[in-house]
Write a protein that holds these residues in place. Sequence first.
Motif, short mmCIF file in Angstrom:
data_model
loop_
_atom_site.label_atom_id
_atom_site.label_comp_id
_atom_site.label_asym_id
_atom_site.label_seq_id
_atom_site.Cartn_x
_atom_site.Cartn_y
_atom_site.Cartn_z
N ARG A 122 45.82 34.14 37.43
CA ARG A 122 44.90 35.21 37.81
C ARG A 122 43.47 34.71 37.77
O ARG A 122 43.06 34.00 36.85
N PRO A 132 42.82 42.31 46.12
CA PRO A 132 42.52 43.74 46.21
C PRO A 132 42.28 44.13 47.67
O PRO A 132 41.67 43.38 48.44
N SER A 156 46.17 48.84 40.15
CA SER A 156 46.20 47.75 39.17
C SER A 156 47.52 46.98 39.16
O SER A 156 47.72 46.12 38.32
N HIS A 157 48.43 47.30 40.10
CA HIS A 157 49.74 46.65 40.10
C HIS A 157 50.03 45.93 41.42
O HIS A 157 49.65 46.40 42.49
N ASP A 190 51.44 44.59 36.28
CA ASP A 190 50.03 44.90 36.09
C ASP A 190 49.23 43.62 36.26
O ASP A 190 49.50 42.61 35.60
N VAL A 191 48.25 43.64 37.15
CA VAL A 191 47.42 42.48 37.43
C VAL A 191 46.78 41.93 36.16
O VAL A 191 46.66 40.72 35.97
N ARG A 192 46.41 42.82 35.26
CA ARG A 192 45.73 42.40 34.03
C ARG A 192 46.63 41.59 33.10
O ARG A 192 46.15 40.91 32.21
N ASP A 211 40.08 36.88 38.13
CA ASP A 211 39.54 38.23 38.26
C ASP A 211 40.66 39.16 38.73
O ASP A 211 41.66 39.30 38.05
N ARG A 212 40.57 39.72 39.95
CA ARG A 212 41.62 40.63 40.44
C ARG A 212 42.54 39.96 41.46
O ARG A 212 43.39 40.60 42.06
N THR A 213 42.39 38.66 41.67
CA THR A 213 43.26 37.91 42.58
C THR A 213 44.33 37.20 41.76
O THR A 213 44.04 36.57 40.76
N TYR A 257 46.69 44.66 47.76
CA TYR A 257 47.24 45.69 46.88
C TYR A 257 46.12 46.66 46.51
O TYR A 257 44.93 46.34 46.61
N THR A 258 46.52 47.84 46.09
CA THR A 258 45.57 48.83 45.60
C THR A 258 45.95 49.16 44.16
O THR A 258 47.10 48.96 43.75
#
Length: 177
Positions: free
Chosen positions: A57, A97, A123-124, A16-18, A59-61, A120-121
């Motif tokens: 990480r 993303p 959240s993973h 999970d990116v988060r 943000d989403r990168t 990626y699409t």
Amino acid sequence: MNTPDSTAPEFSRPLDVRQAEGQAPHVEASAAEREALARRFGLVRIDSVSADLELHRDDRTVEARGRLKAEIVQSCAISAEDLPVSIDEPLFFRFVPAMTAYAPDEEFEITADDCDEIEYTGSHIDLGEAVAQSLALAIDPFLTGPEAEAARKAAGIGTPEDQGPFAALKGLNLGKG
């Protein structure tokens, strides 16, 4: 009845990116995963493949840096003999993303930093597939072993240098003497 997804990667380690920031995962392929990767990459076998990564990480990168280590056996491109190969290479890739829209005539430049980006699409991200792709890039497709020269001679094939467009010029005495 559950059937395996034929599009699923052979070596998948979703994350999970988060939860990526500060992680330092060790990813290692199981025997079944190594066997499947060997088939995918046309290798005799893969004895081991692993990577130690550090994730950061923004943000989403997610950036991943680390080392790829693998022990593989591949066929000589000339003699087909089995050759053991050790791979030990630095890794660096960036998960970004996926872009959802592209303008048909939009121009964009690709820099060296962009070449290691994996879209990626959701959240993973998949660390295993990224390592597998890095392994594929590390494999020498024209690997030759100690029996290659003998196999070339037996087949009546010269060395690559003897086959090139300037091979005929090699035997000429041009300006020497």
